[in-house]
Motif scaffolding. Structure first.
Motif, mmCIF file in Angstrom:
data_model
loop_
_atom_site.group_PDB
_atom_site.id
_atom_site.type_symbol
_atom_site.label_atom_id
_atom_site.label_comp_id
_atom_site.label_asym_id
_atom_site.label_seq_id
_atom_site.Cartn_x
_atom_site.Cartn_y
_atom_site.Cartn_z
ATOM 1 N N PRO A 47 0.772 2.260 -8.203
ATOM 2 C CA PRO A 47 0.881 2.359 -9.750
ATOM 3 C C PRO A 47 -0.037 1.105 -10.372
ATOM 4 C CG PRO A 47 2.780 1.122 -8.931
ATOM 5 C CD PRO A 47 1.709 1.540 -7.564
ATOM 6 N N LYS A 48 -0.415 0.171 -9.743
ATOM 7 C CA LYS A 48 -1.666 -0.849 -10.222
ATOM 8 C C LYS A 48 -2.132 -1.395 -8.901
ATOM 9 C CE LYS A 48 1.964 -4.369 -11.413
ATOM 10 N NZ LYS A 48 2.316 -4.988 -12.665
ATOM 11 N N PHE A 49 -3.101 -2.027 -8.939
ATOM 12 C CA PHE A 49 -4.082 -2.293 -7.914
ATOM 13 C C PHE A 49 -3.396 -3.602 -7.035
ATOM 14 C CE2 PHE A 49 -6.310 -4.974 -10.700
ATOM 15 C CZ PHE A 49 -6.496 -6.367 -10.041
ATOM 16 N N THR A 50 -2.643 -4.250 -7.911
ATOM 17 C CA THR A 50 -1.934 -5.507 -7.396
ATOM 18 C C THR A 50 -0.551 -4.993 -6.655
ATOM 19 O OG1 THR A 50 -0.721 -5.838 -9.602
ATOM 20 C CG2 THR A 50 -2.995 -7.092 -9.160
ATOM 21 N N ASP A 51 -0.300 -3.871 -6.502
ATOM 22 C CA ASP A 51 1.097 -3.401 -6.029
ATOM 23 C C ASP A 51 1.034 -2.987 -4.500
ATOM 24 O OD1 ASP A 51 3.406 -2.267 -5.280
ATOM 25 O OD2 ASP A 51 3.885 -1.461 -7.043
ATOM 26 N N GLY A 52 1.183 -3.719 -3.657
ATOM 27 C CA GLY A 52 0.673 -3.270 -2.291
ATOM 28 C C GLY A 52 1.757 -2.647 -1.448
ATOM 29 N N ARG A 53 2.803 -2.251 -2.036
ATOM 30 C CA ARG A 53 3.923 -1.639 -1.088
ATOM 31 C C ARG A 53 3.591 -0.374 -0.310
ATOM 32 N NH1 ARG A 53 8.413 -1.153 -5.839
ATOM 33 N NH2 ARG A 53 6.437 -0.688 -7.160
ATOM 34 N N ALA A 54 2.603 0.275 -0.808
ATOM 35 C CA ALA A 54 1.996 1.539 -0.261
ATOM 36 C C ALA A 54 1.229 1.245 1.014
ATOM 37 C CB ALA A 54 1.205 2.228 -1.107
ATOM 38 N N PHE A 59 1.564 1.701 7.005
ATOM 39 C CA PHE A 59 1.713 1.120 8.458
ATOM 40 C C PHE A 59 2.864 1.577 8.979
ATOM 41 C CE2 PHE A 59 2.554 -2.046 11.605
ATOM 42 C CZ PHE A 59 1.338 -2.297 12.100
ATOM 43 N N LEU A 60 3.933 1.774 8.194
ATOM 44 C CA LEU A 60 5.366 2.081 9.203
ATOM 45 C C LEU A 60 5.369 3.447 9.293
ATOM 46 C CD1 LEU A 60 7.800 0.100 6.413
ATOM 47 C CD2 LEU A 60 7.380 -0.145 8.875
ATOM 48 N N LEU A 61 4.728 4.520 8.526
ATOM 49 C CA LEU A 61 4.662 5.816 8.750
ATOM 50 C C LEU A 61 3.596 5.970 9.984
ATOM 51 C CD1 LEU A 61 4.193 7.147 5.218
ATOM 52 C CD2 LEU A 61 5.949 7.919 6.655
ATOM 53 N N ARG A 62 2.560 5.520 10.108
ATOM 54 C CA ARG A 62 1.556 5.606 11.139
ATOM 55 C C ARG A 62 2.100 4.920 12.585
ATOM 56 N NH1 ARG A 62 -1.409 9.531 10.204
ATOM 57 N NH2 ARG A 62 -2.273 8.822 8.495
#
Length: 131
Positions: A47-54, A59-62
């Protein structure tokens, strides 16, 4: 560095058609709870570049869930984030509107290798060097 990240412009992403099931995973969703059966691409939104949850979701998915399909970054994706995205397991990224794909590709020439392991190359550099 083995660059495996497919970089798309915003226009390329909009024009693309999917040949499989696409899952758009919200930032607050737990990847382990998602139904991944038949999914060929998972889109993780910044949603914004400072949001690192993705990054954590990728990492979890892979690594933990063994997802082998396309993990795509969408939203506020900037050029300086791409190398880290690739290291966390993303396989494609849609650049924010107005960003140059050719300039983005050059990021992978600037950072040729890393000492630490990651989602793509789990072994650290010293272990790879001994092999």
């Amino acid at each position: 560095m083995n660059k495996t990240l497919n970089i798309l412009s915003a226009g390329q992403h909009e024009a693309e058609t999917s040949n499989g099931r696409v899952l758009q995973l919200p930032n607050d969703a737990a990847p382990a709870e998602a139904d991944l059966a038949g999914v060929t691409r998972i889109e993780l939104h910044f949603p914004k570049f400072t949001d690192g949850r993705a990054y954590s979701q990728a990492f979890l998915l892979r690594r933990r869930l063994g997802f082998t399909g396309d993990i795509r970054a969408t939203g506020d994706v900037l050029i300086d984030q791409l190398v880290q995205m690739q290291r966390m397991g993303f396989t494609s990224a849609v650049l924010k509107e107005g960003k140059d794909v050719a300039e983005a590709q050059r990021q992978f020439e600037r950072f040729a290798d890393f000492y630490q392991g990651d989602a793509v190359q789990p072994a650290p550099h010293f272990v790879r060097a001994e092999a």
